[in-house]
Design an enzyme around this catalytic site. Structure first.
Site, PDB file in Angstrom:
ATOM      1  N   LYS A 186       0.877  -1.196   0.089  1.00  0.00           N
ATOM      2  CA  LYS A 186      -0.007   0.035   0.176  1.00  0.00           C
ATOM      3  C   LYS A 186       0.934   1.071  -0.131  1.00  0.00           C
ATOM      4  O   LYS A 186       1.581   1.606   1.125  1.00  0.00           O
ATOM      5  CB  LYS A 186      -1.100  -0.020   1.279  1.00  0.00           C
ATOM      6  CG  LYS A 186      -2.269   0.705   1.346  1.00  0.00           C
ATOM      7  CD  LYS A 186      -2.071   2.170   1.068  1.00  0.00           C
ATOM      8  CE  LYS A 186      -1.851   2.945   2.272  1.00  0.00           C
ATOM      9  NZ  LYS A 186      -1.575   4.145   1.999  1.00  0.00           N
ATOM     10  N   GLU A 262       9.748   1.503  10.734  1.00  0.00           N
ATOM     11  CA  GLU A 262      10.726   2.196  10.592  1.00  0.00           C
ATOM     12  C   GLU A 262      10.047   3.571  10.529  1.00  0.00           C
ATOM     13  O   GLU A 262       9.284   3.978   9.502  1.00  0.00           O
ATOM     14  CB  GLU A 262      11.407   2.228   8.951  1.00  0.00           C
ATOM     15  CG  GLU A 262      11.927   0.695   8.812  1.00  0.00           C
ATOM     16  CD  GLU A 262      13.330   0.528   9.498  1.00  0.00           C
ATOM     17  OE1 GLU A 262      13.875   1.482  10.090  1.00  0.00           O
ATOM     18  OE2 GLU A 262      13.751  -0.590   9.724  1.00  0.00           O
ATOM     19  N   CYS A 297      14.006  10.752   6.785  1.00  0.00           N
ATOM     20  CA  CYS A 297      13.875  10.518   8.184  1.00  0.00           C
ATOM     21  C   CYS A 297      15.108  10.592   8.992  1.00  0.00           C
ATOM     22  O   CYS A 297      15.156  10.620  10.136  1.00  0.00           O
ATOM     23  CB  CYS A 297      13.110   8.872   8.118  1.00  0.00           C
ATOM     24  SG  CYS A 297      14.507   7.942   7.365  1.00  0.00           S
ATOM     25  N   GLU A 396       9.774  16.306  14.672  1.00  0.00           N
ATOM     26  CA  GLU A 396      10.218  16.061  13.387  1.00  0.00           C
ATOM     27  C   GLU A 396       9.320  17.059  12.460  1.00  0.00           C
ATOM     28  O   GLU A 396       8.144  17.021  12.364  1.00  0.00           O
ATOM     29  CB  GLU A 396       9.999  14.632  13.022  1.00  0.00           C
ATOM     30  CG  GLU A 396      10.617  14.441  11.616  1.00  0.00           C
ATOM     31  CD  GLU A 396      10.120  12.742  11.125  1.00  0.00           C
ATOM     32  OE1 GLU A 396       9.030  12.434  11.331  1.00  0.00           O
ATOM     33  OE2 GLU A 396      11.253  12.295  10.663  1.00  0.00           O
TER      34      GLU A 396
HETATM   35  P1  NAD Z   1       2.429   8.645   7.821  1.00  0.00           P
HETATM   36  O1  NAD Z   1       2.658   7.811   8.951  1.00  0.00           O
HETATM   37  O2  NAD Z   1       1.517   9.553   7.688  1.00  0.00           O
HETATM   38  O3  NAD Z   1       2.181   7.544   6.402  1.00  0.00           O
HETATM   39  C1  NAD Z   1       2.758   6.460   6.270  1.00  0.00           C
HETATM   40  C2  NAD Z   1       2.038   5.398   5.313  1.00  0.00           C
HETATM   41  O4  NAD Z   1       1.135   4.908   6.378  1.00  0.00           O
HETATM   42  C3  NAD Z   1       1.133   5.895   4.365  1.00  0.00           C
HETATM   43  O5  NAD Z   1       0.962   5.010   3.175  1.00  0.00           O
HETATM   44  C4  NAD Z   1      -0.214   6.066   4.958  1.00  0.00           C
HETATM   45  O6  NAD Z   1      -1.444   6.328   3.792  1.00  0.00           O
HETATM   46  C5  NAD Z   1      -0.347   4.976   5.959  1.00  0.00           C
HETATM   47  N1  NAD Z   1      -1.149   5.504   7.038  1.00  0.00           N
HETATM   48  C6  NAD Z   1      -1.606   6.221   7.685  1.00  0.00           C
HETATM   49  N2  NAD Z   1      -2.458   6.191   8.476  1.00  0.00           N
HETATM   50  C7  NAD Z   1      -2.635   4.787   8.573  1.00  0.00           C
HETATM   51  C8  NAD Z   1      -3.498   4.112   9.502  1.00  0.00           C
HETATM   52  N3  NAD Z   1      -4.241   4.610  10.226  1.00  0.00           N
HETATM   53  N4  NAD Z   1      -3.397   2.476   9.343  1.00  0.00           N
HETATM   54  C9  NAD Z   1      -2.531   2.048   8.285  1.00  0.00           C
HETATM   55  N5  NAD Z   1      -1.638   2.891   7.457  1.00  0.00           N
HETATM   56  C10 NAD Z   1      -1.759   4.193   7.737  1.00  0.00           C
HETATM   57  O7  NAD Z   1       3.983   9.098   7.338  1.00  0.00           O
HETATM   58  P2  NAD Z   1       4.209  10.089   6.221  1.00  0.00           P
HETATM   59  O8  NAD Z   1       3.699  11.492   6.440  1.00  0.00           O
HETATM   60  O9  NAD Z   1       3.671   9.405   4.682  1.00  0.00           O
HETATM   61  O10 NAD Z   1       5.785   9.795   6.042  1.00  0.00           O
HETATM   62  C11 NAD Z   1       6.545  10.570   6.868  1.00  0.00           C
HETATM   63  C12 NAD Z   1       7.095   9.872   7.950  1.00  0.00           C
HETATM   64  O11 NAD Z   1       7.952   8.651   7.497  1.00  0.00           O
HETATM   65  C13 NAD Z   1       8.291  10.608   8.830  1.00  0.00           C
HETATM   66  O12 NAD Z   1       7.925  10.410  10.220  1.00  0.00           O
HETATM   67  C14 NAD Z   1       9.402   9.926   8.409  1.00  0.00           C
HETATM   68  O13 NAD Z   1      10.516  10.036   9.445  1.00  0.00           O
HETATM   69  C15 NAD Z   1       9.200   8.508   8.291  1.00  0.00           C
HETATM   70  N6  NAD Z   1      10.026   7.863   7.383  1.00  0.00           N
HETATM   71  C16 NAD Z   1      10.930   6.848   7.989  1.00  0.00           C
HETATM   72  C17 NAD Z   1      11.952   6.195   7.520  1.00  0.00           C
HETATM   73  C18 NAD Z   1      12.725   5.026   8.208  1.00  0.00           C
HETATM   74  O14 NAD Z   1      13.544   4.397   7.503  1.00  0.00           O
HETATM   75  N7  NAD Z   1      12.769   5.292   9.372  1.00  0.00           N
HETATM   76  C19 NAD Z   1      11.920   6.466   6.154  1.00  0.00           C
HETATM   77  C20 NAD Z   1      11.329   7.250   5.475  1.00  0.00           C
HETATM   78  C21 NAD Z   1      10.269   8.026   6.272  1.00  0.00           C
END
Ligand code: NAD
Length: 498
Positions: A186, A262, A297, A396
């Site tokens: 997804k 992650e 991230c 963040e």
């Molecule tokens: P997000 O948590 O809002 O969304 C991530 C994914 O989760 C999306 O596909 C979203 O549709 C899905 N999602 C959202 N709500 C959900 C739910 N209730 N149930 C299941 N899935 C759900 O994050 P974002 O804004 O897309 O990405 C930014 C974040 O990702 C930052 O915090 C960043 O640090 C983190 N990130 C971490 C790494 C790592 O390797 N540690 C790498 C890249 C990004």
């Protein structure tokens, strides 16, 4: 300068889901609009996946897993297909890079040189690895043989964010597929397009239908049903800490599927006065926070500079800022592109406002820009005089905002650096090897860099301590997430060993 016209790229973007080897509309026919942050243009409409679509994808993935059309292949055969999959990415590199740029706003030169190449390299690396990993025999008594073998976990659900759509997907699907699992991915609703193409390219490379499925949609509508699904054996998530916590809850509420997360970061970058190369440290500090518009991230968003060199450091840093002015991401010279969408841009601007209100000193940037009309852009921003309890030091931001703090000695800076919920990465710059080791050991982070930032290789694990998540992507350790360890005891009833 504002650009109003862009080259009209010749791309036919298909936003339908990919289930059981075919492009399909959402079961109820719903779609959502996919806009480009480059200039606000409508790119295409995308299938708005819901529980029924996730269920169809999981059913296809389960059927593929159970009849062993992929899991049952000898590892050397899976390897060849994975290599062909990587080749497919490279053969479509320009198209994938352009799609990624239009979908999430990063400069096309990095989308091509970094994102496509890293994703292809990751897929190739796990393909190459899979027929070189051996199982074990335990050192038991002679009367038995205990085999310790690894088996694919089954159906793997993958949920990824929008900042490196292809790379984040590859870090999970490559080890999961190489190990013989079936996958339902997804992608983020903000950047779903390259993931859908990856599924088509995987099929073209020989990954059988049903083994790799992609269902686009929103988190609550498509992500949650995947995390809650009773027939998904493992959920591998990259995204925010807020949603990551919900993923672990959903895994527990449903079938106790393995959950790997992650998550976010607020990585400290610590520069001591005896830094061996101040120019290099400045370049790394500035380049790494502004790379990918700060939407990384592991961005070193908290810069700690020893008080005695802070002024000299900042003078050099400010000279570099003009290089990072946002520009048209489709222009090959641009190094900083668009923020993924208006929502994220407003979040970044709100954080900038909070920095101003809480008393930090704005040295550069601090506002939106419009190098391309209708797009989402923020100027590279630096705050000095930041205190560890300010919002911009604690949370963040996920945008091009650097918070500069100062410190007096190693104990002081380690305490400040560690007083944060995250523990993804950190860096220390010093010519004193004892100080480097001491501080590196004391920092609570999954990765610590010494006298550099952002060294990166697929052979090295990536992941966090504390609320930066559970588990590691990349390296052979990633196979731990997508395999179950099985013990098989075999009695040896030999007359020689009675
Ligand atoms: P997000 O948590 O809002 O969304 C991530 C994914 O989760 C999306 O596909 C979203 O549709 C899905 N999602 C959202 N709500 C959900 C739910 N209730 N149930 C299941 N899935 C759900 O994050 P974002 O804004 O897309 O990405 C930014 C974040 O990702 C930052 O915090 C960043 O640090 C983190 N990130 C971490 C790494 C790592 O390797 N540690 C790498 C890249 C990004």
């Amino acid at each position: 300068m504002t650009t109003t016209t862009l080259p009209a790229p010749d791309l036919s973007l298909d936003g339908r889901a990919f289930i059981n080897g075919e492009r399909v509309a959402a079961r109820d026919g719903q779609t959502f609009d996919c806009f480009s942050p480059v200039d606000g243009r409508l790119l295409t409409t995308v299938a708005r996946g819901q529980a029924a679509d996730i269920d169809a994808a999981v059913t296809a993935a389960r059927a593929a897993f159970e009849d062993r059309r992929w899991a049952g292949l000898p590892p050397a055969r899976r390897k060849r297909v994975m290599m062909a999959f990587a080749d497919q990415l490279l053969q479509h590199a320009d198209e994938l890079a352009l799609t990624e740029t239009l979908d999430m706003g990063k400069p096309v030169k990095y989308a091509r040189a970094v994102d496509v190449n890293s994703a292809a390299n990751c897929i190739r690396w796990y393909g190459e690895a899979v027929d070189k990993v051996y199982d074990e025999i335990a050192p038991t008594a002679d009367t038995a043989l205990a085999l310790i073998t690894r088996e694919p976990v089954g159906v793997v659900g993958v949920i990824v964010p929008w900042n490196y759509p292809m790379i984040m997907a590859a870090w999970k699907i490559a080890p999961a597929l190489a190990a013989g699992n079936s996958v339902v991915l997804k992608p983020s609703e903000k950047s779903p397009l390259t993931a859908l193409r990856l599924a088509e390219l995987a099929l073209a490379a020989g990954i059988p239908p049903g083994v790799f499925n992609v269902v686009p949609g929103f988190g609550a509508e498509a992500g949650s049903p995947l995390a809650l699904h009773m027939d998904v054996d493992c959920i591998a998530f990259t995204g925010s800490t807020r949603v990551g916590k919900q993923i672990h809850v959903m895994a527990g509420q449903s079938n106790l599927k393995r959950a790997w997360t992650e998550l976010g970061g607020k990585s400290p970058n610590i520069v001591f006065a005896d830094c061996p190369n101040l120019d290099k440290a400045v370049e790394a500090a500035v380049g790494s926070i502004f790379f990918n518009q700060g939407e990384s991230c592991n961005a070193p968003s908290r810069l700690f500079v020893e008080a005695s060199i802070k002024d000299a450091f900042l003078e050099k840093a400010l000279k570099l800022v003009p290089q990072y002015q946002p520009g048209n991401p489709l222009d090959k010279k641009t190094v900083m592109g668009a923020i993924v969408d208006k929502v994220q841009m407003d979040t970044v601007l709100r954080y900038i406002d909070s920095g101003k209100k809480e008393g930090a000193k704005l040295l550069a940037g601090g506002e939106a820009a419009e190098p391309v009309k209708g797009g989402c852009y923020v100027l590279p921003t630096i705050f000095d005089g930041v205190k560890n309890d300010m919002t911009i030091a604690r949370e963040e931001i996920f945008g091009p905002v650097l918070s500069v703090l100062s410190f007096t000695d190693a104990a002081d800076v380690v305490k400040q650096a560690n007083s944060n919920i995250y523990g993804l990465q950190a860096a220390v710059w010093t010519r004193d090897i004892n100080k480097a080791h001491g501080v590196a050991r004391a920092l609570r982070a999954g990765t610590v860099h010494v006298n550099q930032y952002d060294e990166d290789d697929i052979t090295v694990p990536f992941g966090g301590f504390k609320q930066s998540g559970v588990g590691r992507d990349k390296s052979l350790h990633a196979f731990d997430k997508y395999t179950e360890v099985k013990t098989t005891w075999i009695r040896i009833d030999s007359p020689l060993h009675r």
